[in-house]
Scaffold this active site. Structure first.
Site, mmCIF file in Angstrom:
data_model
loop_
_atom_site.group_PDB
_atom_site.id
_atom_site.type_symbol
_atom_site.label_atom_id
_atom_site.label_comp_id
_atom_site.label_asym_id
_atom_site.label_seq_id
_atom_site.Cartn_x
_atom_site.Cartn_y
_atom_site.Cartn_z
ATOM 1 N N GLY A 73 0.800 -1.218 0.000
ATOM 2 C CA GLY A 73 0.000 0.000 0.000
ATOM 3 C C GLY A 73 0.834 1.270 0.000
ATOM 4 C CB THR A 74 3.976 2.207 1.744
ATOM 5 O OG1 THR A 74 3.450 2.216 3.073
ATOM 6 C CG2 THR A 74 5.038 3.293 1.634
ATOM 7 C CG ASN A 153 -4.312 4.437 9.227
ATOM 8 O OD1 ASN A 153 -4.728 5.489 8.750
ATOM 9 N ND2 ASN A 153 -3.132 4.347 9.795
ATOM 10 C CD GLN A 181 -6.544 -0.490 7.959
ATOM 11 O OE1 GLN A 181 -7.289 -1.447 8.157
ATOM 12 N NE2 GLN A 181 -5.312 -0.456 8.446
ATOM 13 C CB ALA A 202 -1.907 -8.821 0.052
ATOM 14 C CG HIS A 203 0.002 -6.268 5.215
ATOM 15 N ND1 HIS A 203 0.126 -5.842 6.515
ATOM 16 C CD2 HIS A 203 0.140 -5.172 4.446
ATOM 17 C CE1 HIS A 203 0.343 -4.537 6.533
ATOM 18 N NE2 HIS A 203 0.353 -4.104 5.289
ATOM 19 C CB THR A 239 11.298 -10.529 -11.312
ATOM 20 O OG1 THR A 239 12.383 -10.423 -12.244
ATOM 21 C CG2 THR A 239 10.689 -11.917 -11.387
ATOM 22 C CB CYS A 327 3.480 3.247 8.771
ATOM 23 S SG CYS A 327 2.984 1.895 7.700
#
Length: 391
Positions: A73-74, A153, A181, A202-203, A239, A327
């Site tokens: 996201g960052t 968040n 979020q 994803a996390h 990649t 963060c």
């Protein structure tokens, strides 16, 4: 320590078994480089394509090629703000963001200010909602971008994204939202909500760390992020992390599928926690909007208690919570979100965030509440504020 309870799901989640099962074959059975032309590469590429299709479907995008994979996201926020700003700089250099955005977005804006861009910071009310009238007032002829996060968040307030996007478009301005979020907590439809660009990760939804995506509506220009490869339609070289991307696609599909059931469960969890905490502890304030909120994030202020001491005592008891965004966990500065909603330093310094997940049980809550009651009582018994007559 007899038990460990994790109440910091807004920081990150575990990887679910369904997601892990999707990822595992990509480590050793389908290990090709997705950019290679041979059969091994084509196998990996088809896995990436499937994940892209799943995300497209879940967020209501028209085309899969509107989804660009990132490292999280960052990165997606950095790319959105800087990439869109540079792509539309011929029109102007004025950008509007809210005061309560994630630091990845605010720091990207600070970098743009150093390049000569002008940033207007949209204020919020005491519940964390941006002021739509103020947004209209701030838009100018040289405004090129409005960026407002979908769900905060720290306090969980849900913004009126569709209305904000419509205002931006009425004035010919691009609209971006950080939906890290919101994904899994709300039904998102980028077409219906008139979103031009959207960051997700994803996390937060039981996927792997280190993978995210940026949705960019077809026809919206954005400057390349990384040079040196033809990956992601030439926009982001490097990649691709095929296992993480495969898991991300599955995680988004599950989050979209189960959003109603999960939110009902989280509503019950939150209500149980709030009821029991407020019945057993005095001088507690809940921050954020009372109704327009996600159920998984709960910001609470415990007067006459130092948040760092409270976090430490809870951690000793095995209860994991946070003072806000992970963060900024190592920052000594007061939360910019709590400051923006009007909390004085003393109150902000007594505020912690609880966040719940789909595996949070009543036994977890009972244990955490007992630990919280004990910790608050201990800290208030030695608090100078308490001794000064606050209680």
């Amino acid at each position: 320590m007899s038990k460990k309870v994790y109440l910091d799901y807004a920081s990150t989640t575990y990887v679910s078994n369904e997601v892990l099962n999707e990822m595992m074959p990509c480590f050793n059975a389908f290990y090709g480089n997705s950019n290679s032309l041979h059969s091994f590469g084509r196998e990996a590429s088809s896995i990436v394509d499937r994940a892209r299709d799943r995300i497209k479907h879940a967020i209501g995008a028209k085309k899969s090629n509107e989804i660009y994979f990132t490292s999280g996201g960052t990165e997606a926020n950095n790319w959105a703000i800087r990439g869109l700003a540079h792509a539309y700089s011929e029109k102007g250099k004025h950008i509007i963001v809210s005061e309560i955005e994630h630091k990845s977005l605010l720091d990207s804006c600070a970098a743009l200010e150093a390049e000569g861009y002008e940033i207007s910071y949209l204020p919020v009310d005491k519940h964390g909602l941006v002021k739509l009238g103020e947004l209209i007032h701030l838009i100018r002829k040289d405004t090129i971008l409005v960026s407002i996060m979908a769900v905060n968040n720290e306090i969980g307030t849900i913004q009126n994204i569709k209305a904000i996007a419509k205002i931006a478009h009425d004035y010919g301005v691009i609209f971006h939202t950080d939906a890290a979020q919101a994904l899994g907590a709300l039904k998102l439809n980028v077409e219906d909500m008139e979103i031009d660009a959207m960051s997700i990760t994803a996390h937060k939804i039981y996927g792997a760390k280190g993978v995210g995506a940026l949705y960019v509506k077809e026809g919206v220009r954005i400057e390349n992020l990384i040079y040196g490869g033809s990956q992601e339609r030439g926009k982001r070289g490097g990649t691709l992390n095929v296992p993480a991307i495969a898991g991300f696609g599955k995680a988004v599909e599950i989050a979209n599928r189960d959003v109603v059931v999960n939110q009902q469960k989280l509503r019950n969890v939150r209500e149980y926690f709030v009821k029991n905490v407020t019945e057993r502890i005095d001088y507690v304030t809940i921050n954020g909007h009372p109704l327009q909120k996600v159920n998984g994030i709960l910001s609470m202020t415990f007067e006459m208690v130092d948040k760092e001491s409270l976090l430490m005592l809870l951690d000793i008891e095995g209860v994991a919570v946070s003072a806000g965004s992970a963060c900024t966990a190592n920052s000594t500065l007061q939360s910019h979100v709590l400051k923006a909603i009007g909390l004085e330093d003393e109150m902000a310094n007594s505020t912690i965030r609880f966040s719940f997940g789909k595996n949070t049980t009543k036994a977890d809550l009972d244990y955490a509440i007992d630990a919280l009651v004990k910790a608050v009582e201990k800290l208030r018994s030695i608090s100078a504020l308490t001794k000064a007559g606050r209680r």
